[in-house]
Design a protein around this motif. Structure first.
Motif, mmCIF file in Angstrom:
data_model
loop_
_atom_site.group_PDB
_atom_site.id
_atom_site.type_symbol
_atom_site.label_atom_id
_atom_site.label_comp_id
_atom_site.label_asym_id
_atom_site.label_seq_id
_atom_site.Cartn_x
_atom_site.Cartn_y
_atom_site.Cartn_z
ATOM 1 N N GLU A 103 0.816 -1.210 0.000
ATOM 2 C CA GLU A 103 0.000 0.000 0.000
ATOM 3 C C GLU A 103 0.855 1.268 0.000
ATOM 4 O OE1 GLU A 103 -2.506 -3.245 1.865
ATOM 5 O OE2 GLU A 103 -0.416 -2.592 1.934
ATOM 6 N N GLN A 104 1.900 1.277 0.844
ATOM 7 C CA GLN A 104 2.748 2.468 0.878
ATOM 8 C C GLN A 104 3.532 2.632 -0.421
ATOM 9 O OE1 GLN A 104 2.744 4.946 3.199
ATOM 10 N NE2 GLN A 104 3.962 5.971 1.617
ATOM 11 N N ALA A 105 3.919 1.503 -0.997
ATOM 12 C CA ALA A 105 4.621 1.572 -2.284
ATOM 13 C C ALA A 105 3.735 2.222 -3.341
ATOM 14 C CB ALA A 105 5.043 0.171 -2.718
ATOM 15 N N LEU A 106 2.435 1.892 -3.295
ATOM 16 C CA LEU A 106 1.504 2.505 -4.235
ATOM 17 C C LEU A 106 1.480 4.022 -4.044
ATOM 18 C CD1 LEU A 106 -0.785 2.606 -6.311
ATOM 19 C CD2 LEU A 106 -2.387 2.039 -4.473
ATOM 20 N N GLU A 107 1.384 4.482 -2.803
ATOM 21 C CA GLU A 107 1.329 5.913 -2.552
ATOM 22 C C GLU A 107 2.612 6.604 -3.009
ATOM 23 O OE1 GLU A 107 -1.385 7.562 -1.723
ATOM 24 O OE2 GLU A 107 -2.363 5.592 -1.778
ATOM 25 N N ASP A 108 3.739 5.943 -2.771
ATOM 26 C CA ASP A 108 5.009 6.527 -3.222
ATOM 27 C C ASP A 108 5.041 6.668 -4.735
ATOM 28 O OD1 ASP A 108 5.844 6.600 -0.597
ATOM 29 O OD2 ASP A 108 7.039 4.757 -0.729
ATOM 30 N N LEU A 109 4.559 5.646 -5.428
ATOM 31 C CA LEU A 109 4.583 5.666 -6.895
ATOM 32 C C LEU A 109 3.585 6.669 -7.470
ATOM 33 C CD1 LEU A 109 4.973 1.840 -7.368
ATOM 34 C CD2 LEU A 109 6.600 3.568 -8.180
ATOM 35 N N ALA A 134 3.993 9.016 -12.160
ATOM 36 C CA ALA A 134 2.705 9.684 -11.966
ATOM 37 C C ALA A 134 2.378 10.699 -13.063
ATOM 38 C CB ALA A 134 2.691 10.376 -10.606
ATOM 39 N N TYR A 135 3.284 10.901 -14.026
ATOM 40 C CA TYR A 135 3.054 11.941 -15.037
ATOM 41 C C TYR A 135 1.829 11.656 -15.900
ATOM 42 C CZ TYR A 135 4.982 8.905 -18.712
ATOM 43 O OH TYR A 135 5.199 7.885 -19.603
ATOM 44 N N VAL A 136 1.381 10.391 -15.943
ATOM 45 C CA VAL A 136 0.229 10.045 -16.786
ATOM 46 C C VAL A 136 -1.094 10.205 -16.052
ATOM 47 C CG1 VAL A 136 1.486 8.472 -18.283
ATOM 48 C CG2 VAL A 136 0.492 7.607 -16.170
ATOM 49 N N LEU A 189 -6.908 8.822 -16.310
ATOM 50 C CA LEU A 189 -6.267 7.892 -15.373
ATOM 51 C C LEU A 189 -6.267 8.511 -13.972
ATOM 52 C CD1 LEU A 189 -4.987 5.075 -15.396
ATOM 53 C CD2 LEU A 189 -2.751 6.182 -15.541
ATOM 54 N N PRO A 190 -7.424 8.493 -13.306
ATOM 55 C CA PRO A 190 -7.520 9.118 -11.986
ATOM 56 C C PRO A 190 -6.784 8.298 -10.917
ATOM 57 C CG PRO A 190 -9.694 8.802 -12.992
ATOM 58 C CD PRO A 190 -8.721 7.988 -13.779
ATOM 59 N N PRO A 191 -6.073 8.933 -9.995
ATOM 60 C CA PRO A 191 -5.409 8.204 -8.908
ATOM 61 C C PRO A 191 -6.386 7.385 -8.068
ATOM 62 C CG PRO A 191 -4.635 10.469 -9.011
ATOM 63 C CD PRO A 191 -5.784 10.369 -9.961
ATOM 64 N N GLU A 192 -7.610 7.910 -7.870
ATOM 65 C CA GLU A 192 -8.593 7.188 -7.060
ATOM 66 C C GLU A 192 -8.968 5.850 -7.705
ATOM 67 O OE1 GLU A 192 -8.876 10.271 -8.161
ATOM 68 O OE2 GLU A 192 -8.477 11.401 -6.314
#
Length: 544
Positions: A471-477, A484-486, A492-495
């Motif tokens: 989960e934390q790896a996801l937030e970091d990425l 995250a540029y896309v 491509l919403p983060p949610e």
């Protein structure tokens, strides 16, 4: 015409603002935006575009709009409830917009644009493109003048004839080509007597001086060459005290110097004043101080000409060249005078066009060369200047006539009524249109076009699983610029990525089941799953 707004505004770039560039197209767009903000100030306004909803609402709010903006993201296939079926673009309709619409279905909505400059290669190409697909009979290009309509129809006819001869094409869609002029804010152009007196005092104009005003871009090669005006003023100045006010912006100091040199040599008897076009107060002051408006346009980049209409709205008599849109707006001998213009016959400038087409000459040089082969009648121009200078009654009578005409024909409420009527007609023409999707040729889905590049391709029966504790790896990425540029609120919403990861953590399931649990499939969710797989947050396993 009253009622709710029945078309949406494609909100793009500098189309409705003069902040970045002060040219006719931007000035007209700004004026239009102010007009629609006022008409539907407490109602619903409709916007269309890519990621610009907040910018459009901010812009509307600055114009005292207090209603609700309903936005449709370009590329979406489901419009918001109550959304109109017509979209306005502040220029000729880009081919890409029609292709994008047709992917949803040609009958999904109508597009209508408006002509501005028609002499550039890009503008002429865009008009030629209107001659056939992807445009539909329920699309329209508003021609701002009769001259623009003749030019547009001619270019489209030439394009169709060429396609018929070289490709055997025989079926072409005919879009609507109504003639609707550009609008002005007539009330804003009013010149109260006290303001006129104050402006003339501030500029040092004596009661016996008659001030001729030119307002607009100060460019001898791309707008109107002032040399004939200077020469005519010098002729008319015999026994008269004439002042020439030039209100506008010079592109650079060299051009400004060229104007000063010409004034000194060609019109030594005339007093010249300059009002900086970027200074709103100085620009307004120049308009208020003037007795006569003059614009002897000789340039093919001019198609309508908004400043003579603004002058009419200001109550000024108008002295213009008998040129393109001026011929529609200024009634000779009524609102002012039109001066005859002579240009080369057919074939007399094809070499100029070819040199520009081959990039041997710049656009500015091309239009400048043709301008110097276009001659207004100097004798008539000087005579009309003298006539207007000698008669305050004539100036007042023509100014009053022009203002009445501007109020009846060119005030923005009148033009918005015509836009509303056009949108209604396009709705009628679109009724029962074919709704089958039409792919955009040469712009295919890269997943299909390059489908033979990868080893394998994701399918609904693949299994999706997620290693625990990431989960934390996801937030970091999601914060890392490289990955995250896309991210995008629509594509491509983060949610969406977080939700798919959470569902995958609940246990392995097929891609089809994962999509169903997330509320359905779709391109953004498929790309979100592959984003997760690319970064090791989920694992994708094809069936055995």
């Amino acid at each position: 015409m009253t009622g709710p707004m029945n078309f949406a505004v494609h909100y793009v770039g500098d189309g409705y603002s003069t902040d970045a560039k002060l040219m006719g197209r931007q000035a007209v767009g700004k004026s239009l935006f102010q007009a629609l903000s006022r008409r539907w100030a407490e109602g619903e306004a409709f916007g269309f575009g890519r990621g610009a909803a907040r910018a459009m609402m901010d812009h509307l709010s600055r114009e005292d709009f207090r209603g609700r903006l309903i936005w449709r993201e370009q590329g979406s296939t489901v419009p918001p409830p109550g959304y109109p079926g017509v979209v306005y673009h502040p220029g000729p309709i880009p081919t890409a917009m029609a292709h994008d619409r047709n992917r949803e279905g040609p009958g999904a909505y109508s597009l209508f644009g408006v002509t501005h400059t028609l002499s550039s290669l890009g503008a002429m190409d865009s008009i030629g493109d209107l001659a056939g697909a992807p445009f539909q009979p329920w699309d329209a290009l508003v021609c701002t003048s009769s001259a623009a309509a003749v030019l547009v129809r001619g270019l489209m006819a030439e394009r169709r004839a060429w396609l018929a001869e070289h490709y055997g094409a025989h079926r072409f869609n005919e879009i609507e080509l109504p003639v609707i002029p550009l609008g002005v804010d007539v009330a804003a152009q009013a010149r109260p007597p006290a303001e006129i007196a104050a402006a003339r005092t501030a500029l040092g104009l004596d009661p016996g001086e008659v001030a001729f005003l030119f307002a607009g871009r100060l460019s001898f090669h791309a707008k109107a060459n002032p040399a004939p005006v200077y020469m005519a003023l010098e002729r008319a100045a015999a026994g008269r005290r004439l002042v020439c006010i030039e209100a506008g912006q010079f592109h650079n100091e060299a051009i400004a110097a060229s104007y000063q040199d010409a004034q000194r040599i060609l019109a030594p008897s005339v007093r010249f004043l300059h009002a900086e076009g970027g200074d709103a107060a100085a620009y307004r002051q120049a308009w208020c101080a003037a007795d006569v408006f003059v614009s002897i346009s000789d340039n093919i980049q001019e198609t309508f000409g908004i400043t003579p209409v603004e002058a009419m709205a200001s109550g000024l008599p108008v002295l213009v060249s008998d040129w393109n849109g001026y011929r529609d707006t200024v009634r000779d001998g009524v609102d002012g005078f039109r001066v005859p213009v002579t240009a080369p016959p057919d074939g007399g400038a094809i070499d100029l066009a070819l040199r520009h087409a081959l990039n041997l000459d710049t656009y500015d040089r091309y239009i400048g060369q043709f301008s110097m082969a276009t001659a207004a009648d100097l004798g008539v121009l000087a005579s009309r200047m003298a006539e207007l200078a000698d008669s305050a009654d004539l100036r007042a009578r023509m100014g009053a006539s022009g203002r009445a005409r501007a109020l009846a024909e060119y005030d923005w409420p009148v033009i918005l009524d015509r836009y509303q009527a056009l949108a209604g007609e396009l709705d009628r023409l679109r009724a029962g249109a074919d709704s089958r999707r039409i792919d955009w040729p040469l712009r295919p889905d890269p997943a299909r076009l390059f489908g033979h590049f990868p080893t394998r391709r994701l399918a609904p029966d693949w299994t999706v699983s997620a290693p625990p504790g990431r989960e934390q790896a996801l937030e970091d990425l999601l914060q890392l610029r490289m990955t995250a540029y896309v991210l995008d609120p629509v594509r491509l919403p983060p949610e969406m990525i977080r939700e798919l990861h959470r569902l995958a953590l609940a246990g392995p399931r097929t891609l089809a089941d994962l999509m169903a649990a997330a509320g359905g499939g779709g391109r953004p969710r498929l790309r979100a799953v592959l984003w997760l797989a690319k970064l090791g947050l989920v694992e994708l396993t094809p069936p055995a």
